[in-house]
Motif scaffolding. Structure first.
Motif: not given
Length: 385
Positions: A20-21, A23-24, A27-28, A109-111, A114
């Motif tokens: 999850e980290a 992906l975030r 996307n950032r 989106r944050a999630q 990718q």
């Protein structure tokens, strides 16, 4: 031909938090690259990569190859937006949706999913695990599960990128596979398929795939949606989104079953498949207000896509024919009149008296047009004198 195979990942809680980290962070980084591309009007991949590559590594903690994939993700997103604008999917240039799309940079989106290439992700098929790059380094031994058919396709034909997807609390990998296209055989005849709302598909053989159960399911979902919309809470909004996804998956499953059955019959009997060209039908017809929801939820295009790619995969000939008057034309004498179909379910020719189920008659007309179209396509070109 390209197909995608989706497998489910089974990460441990610690692995899931790292994914999850990752992906975030990706996307950032992609959102930052999209803002730079929008501000400086950079549309080519090389130009954008030169501009943001160092920042993606230093600021967002991406390694070399993930930074490159983030840039490609941004370039592909802008290319897709441009194609959608050109095709009119967001309305006219003066519409609100069009102006909103072109007035700001793309944001991810944050999630959001990718993509990872073979440098960032590797598959261990025997152990049913994957090794994937993360912001905390290379993560090995992430388990996945899939069906035997999916595993066979992955082993033999996987090629290119795999997308890491997080949806409804579950992790997936969507892998791209390139399958060889079998040679299309010469059909002995055709199966005409008439697509509709009451009957989702009716073949010229008389096989009828009714849509009553799907219609009842959609009406029940619409009732539940109305109840949730009246609540106007954040929890209700989340449940609405989950219900919409569930309804879409159910309709997709129904279309898969129908298309699989039709293609298997065509392959077994050596025939081809013919369908009507229904593009733009929603813009052509005028409906009462109570009929609009039914037409907008009619997934005829998806059924046609399923038939096309399953036929291509099996080497079955597939054609689209003109849809005009297929439900009003008599397949025996050729008489075409709206009064031939005075009721939705029944057809009776006013000239020769031929009668039968209206959808079956439409399927027969589609089959007959496919015969003519295929004969014209395969007609030998005369050599010059």
């Amino acid at each position: 031909m390209k197909l995608v195979v989706r497998v489910k990942l089974l990460p441990t809680p610690g692995q899931a938090s790292v994914l999850e980290a990752t992906l975030r962070a990706c996307n950032r980084a992609a959102t930052y690259a999209a803002q730079v591309a929008f501000t400086k009007k950079l549309t080519d991949r090389n130009g954008l990569q030169k501009e943001v590559y160092a920042d993606l590594k230093a600021t967002f903690g991406l390694s070399a190859q993930p930074a490159v994939r983030a840039v490609k993700k941004v370039v592909d997103a802008y290319a897709a937006l441009k194609a959608g604008l050109r095709a009119g999917k967001l309305g006219a240039p003066t519409s609100r949706r069009y102006r909103k799309a072109v007035s700001a940079a793309i944001a991810f989106r944050a999630q959001a999913a990718q993509p990872f290439d073979d440098r960032c992700l590797s598959w261990q098929y025997d152990a049913r695990t994957v090794s994937i790059w993360t912001v905390d380094g290379r993560m090995k031994g992430v388990r996945f599960v899939c069906s035997p058919d999916q595993m066979k396709t992955l082993v033999e034909y996987r090629k290119g990128e795999s997308d890491l997807v997080f949806r409804n609390g579950k992790w997936y990998l969507v892998a791209t596979c390139e399958l060889p296209e079998p040679e299309v055989y010469e059909p002995v005849d055709w199966i005409g398929v008439d697509r509709g709302i009451v009957n989702l598909a009716t073949t010229s053989d008389g096989t009828n795939y009714q849509g009553r159960r799907l219609g009842r399911y959609r009406r029940w979902q619409a009732h539940k949606r109305a109840e949730l919309q009246r609540k106007q809470t954040r929890s209700a909004t989340r449940r609405l989104a989950r219900r919409a996804q569930k309804e879409h998956r159910h309709a997709t499953h129904v279309n898969h079953r129908i298309s699989k059955g039709i293609v298997s019959v065509a392959q077994r009997t050596g025939r081809g498949i013919a369908v009507e060209q229904l593009g733009g039908i929603r813009e052509r017809v005028r409906l009462r207000r109570d009929q609009r929801a039914t037409l907008s939820s009619w997934s005829f295009h998806q059924l046609g896509q399923h038939l096309a790619y399953k036929a291509k995969k099996a080497g079955v000939p597939f054609v689209e024919v003109d849809a005009r008057h297929t439900s009003q034309r008599c397949p025996r004498c050729g008489h075409t009149e709206r009064a031939n179909r005075s009721e939705r379910d029944h057809f009776r020719c006013r000239r020769c008296g031929l009668a039968g189920p209206a959808d079956v008659v439409a399927g027969v007309n589609v089959r007959n047009r496919a015969r003519s179209a295929w004969a014209f396509v395969t007609m030998p070109v005369p050599s010059p004198a």
